[in-house]
Design a protein around this motif. Structure first.
Motif, PDB file in Angstrom:
ATOM      1  N   ALA A 153     -54.931  76.979  88.566  1.00 34.32           N
ATOM      2  CA  ALA A 153     -54.799  76.016  87.468  1.00 34.32           C
ATOM      3  C   ALA A 153     -54.704  74.594  88.013  1.00 34.32           C
ATOM      4  O   ALA A 153     -55.282  73.658  87.449  1.00 34.32           O
ATOM      5  N   ARG A 154     -53.981  74.423  89.111  1.00 31.64           N
ATOM      6  CA  ARG A 154     -53.897  73.089  89.713  1.00 31.64           C
ATOM      7  C   ARG A 154     -55.258  72.648  90.241  1.00 31.64           C
ATOM      8  O   ARG A 154     -55.604  71.467  90.163  1.00 31.64           O
ATOM      9  N   TRP A 155     -56.001  73.594  90.806  1.00 34.11           N
ATOM     10  CA  TRP A 155     -57.337  73.253  91.304  1.00 34.11           C
ATOM     11  C   TRP A 155     -58.209  72.749  90.162  1.00 34.11           C
ATOM     12  O   TRP A 155     -58.916  71.732  90.309  1.00 34.11           O
ATOM     13  N   LEU A 156     -58.164  73.437  89.020  1.00 39.00           N
ATOM     14  CA  LEU A 156     -58.953  72.988  87.873  1.00 39.00           C
ATOM     15  C   LEU A 156     -58.467  71.626  87.374  1.00 39.00           C
ATOM     16  O   LEU A 156     -59.269  70.767  87.004  1.00 39.00           O
ATOM     17  N   ALA A 157     -57.148  71.432  87.354  1.00 41.47           N
ATOM     18  CA  ALA A 157     -56.615  70.145  86.905  1.00 41.47           C
ATOM     19  C   ALA A 157     -57.123  69.013  87.790  1.00 41.47           C
ATOM     20  O   ALA A 157     -57.397  67.903  87.306  1.00 41.47           O
ATOM     21  N   ASP A 158     -57.275  69.286  89.085  1.00 47.19           N
ATOM     22  CA  ASP A 158     -57.776  68.269  90.006  1.00 47.19           C
ATOM     23  C   ASP A 158     -59.237  67.913  89.737  1.00 47.19           C
ATOM     24  O   ASP A 158     -59.723  66.880  90.221  1.00 47.19           O
TER      25      ASP A 158
END
Length: 472
Positions: free
Chosen positions: A59-64
């Motif tokens: 999820a953090r990767w997508l947020a980035d």
């Protein structure tokens, strides 16, 4: 179109995950194909979520990737805490999507995860069903449009040219509330900037614009007083001044006060407002720039949302008159309607062939051209953001524009202010209900049905959806 992050969630038991990983990959690819076929960009997380660590990291990767909307895909039974952890790491609008398959209970996983999100107050949307079903695809894409519209507002700048017009409380909003609730900044710009900058417009461009209008319009009705070639060129110069302000201040949408200073002592902004809202001008195709007359802030914000949902020019009008014998409203406001509404054609010449430029009426002694036409028939969605005791609500209704025989059209237009643009609207709301609780003198519309998207927008923004008629 939207930039969509796609996160596929799985079962947390390693032996189960091994058996379903191929199914999840196929289902995720099918969903991505539907989204891409609609013109959206899809960014898929590198790994399926089968552990708490992956829920957060993916999820953090997508947020980035700075996505507009994040989709959590439930194509099998999913551990609900994966949804909770991933949502905690996900900013912006969130959509849960589930396949309906008796062999793979993705629906159960969506309900369990979505229920957990409800318990902590995390706003999200849900869509489910067979992707081959057009209704399911429409539901998913409607939520995506709503989420993308809300995301696009955040970080936007509204250019407020002038202050409150003629004592209209409904045209003025709280900049603090806008930033807190919508993420929109307000740039205050004096109307003197239009007057000052209009003198800088290239004379050759201005003259070319005037001759283009004279050549393509149904008529430019000079009278030697309120409308002269010089006054029309002053209005065109004002358009170029606004384009300069938009570029210099990075304005995403705008409003111009106009009355009474400009309309009494300089010229009306009718030409500037009409063509800023149009998808073209005399120099060719361009991006529409939502511009509200009378610097109506909540009107402009409504229009910007409708533009982001539909991609079409958005109507701005006064609720001018109600023809009770026909149950039809005359939506009419000085020069504000984009000329696109005259025929709703991709060809500017077809639209302009139905547009007349009349001398301004007695309300506006500075003169200039009023951009007059009758809106082409068709079904529309009508909306308006208003406030009740300080809290926002979204009025929504369906309706249609109508036209009649030439004699009737003329008679109805002359019943109010003939020189202004008109739209004869049959609203899906009883007049008593509409006049009893509609919270503004201004109303806005786009072709098509966007009631579902507006419901979703209201949920994402924490706004009360207030529908009329079938849209209730």
């Amino acid at each position: 179109m939207a930039r969509i992050g796609l996160l596929s969630i799985s079962d947390g038991r390693d032996f189960v995950h091994r058996d379903v990983t191929d199914h999840i990959a196929r289902a995720g690819a099918d969903l991505a194909a539907v989204l891409r076929a609609a013109g959206h960009e899809v960014i898929t997380a590198p790994e399926q979520v089968s552990s708490s660590e992956l829920a957060t990291s993916q999820a953090r990767w997508l947020a980035d990737q700075h996505v507009d909307v994040t989709v959590f895909h439930h194509s099998v039974w999913t551990f609900p805490h994966f949804t909770m952890l991933a949502a905690d790491a996900t900013p912006g609008p969130l959509l849960l999507v589930a396949n309906i398959d008796p062999q793979f209970p993705g629906m159960v996983g969506m309900l369990a995860g979505g229920g957990g999100l409800d318990q902590i107050g995390r706003v999200h949307a849900r869509a489910w069903g067979d992707l081959a079903d057009p209704g399911v695809r429409d539901r998913i894409l409607g939520h995506v449009r709503a989420g993308a519209a809300v995301s696009a507002l955040r970080g936007a700048t509204f250019g407020r040219i002038g202050g409150r017009p003629m004592g209209m409380y409904t045209a003025v909003a709280n900049a603090d509330q806008w930033m807190r609730q919508f993420g929109v900044d307000v740039e205050e710009i004096d109307q003197w900037e239009i007057v000052r900058r209009s003198e800088n417009a290239d004379p050759a461009r201005v003259t070319a614009a005037r001759t283009w209008l004279e050549r393509h319009a149904a008529g430019v009705h000079y009278d030697g007083d309120r409308l002269t070639p010089e006054l029309l060129e002053r209005q065109i110069r004002s358009y170029y001044a606004m384009r300069e302000l938009i570029d210099e201040w990075n304005l995403d949408f705008s409003g111009i006060k106009g009355q009474p200073e400009l309309t009494t002592h300089f010229c009306t902004m009718d030409v500037a407002e009409a063509f800023l809202n149009d998808p073209y001008d005399w120099e060719g195709p361009k991006e529409t720039h939502v511009t509200a007359t009378e610097a109506d802030m909540d009107g402009a914000l409504t229009m910007q949302l409708l533009k982001l949902l539909s991609g079409d020019p958005v109507l701005f009008a006064d609720v001018r008159h109600y023809h009770a014998d026909r149950d039809v409203w005359d939506l009419c406001n000085s020069g504000q309607h984009a000329t696109w509404y005259a025929a709703r054609s991709a060809d500017p010449a077809e639209n302009l062939s139905r547009v007349n430029f009349h001398p301004e009426v007695f309300y506006f002694p500075a003169g200039g051209a009023s951009v007059q036409h009758l809106a082409a028939p068709g079904d529309l969605t009508f909306a308006r953001l208003t406030r009740e005791d300080g809290a926002y609500r979204m009025h929504v209704m369906r309706g249609a524009f109508e036209t009649y025989d030439e004699e009737t059209n003329e008679r109805l237009m002359r019943a109010s202010t003939y020189e202004w643009p008109h739209a004869f609207a049959r609203l899906d709301a009883p007049a008593e209900d509409f006049l009893g609780r509609f919270g503004s003198n201004h109303i806005h519309a786009v072709p098509g049905d966007y009631t579902g998207e507006l419901r979703a927008v209201c949920r994402l923004l924490g706004i009360r959806y207030d529908g009329f008629g079938a849209a209730a």
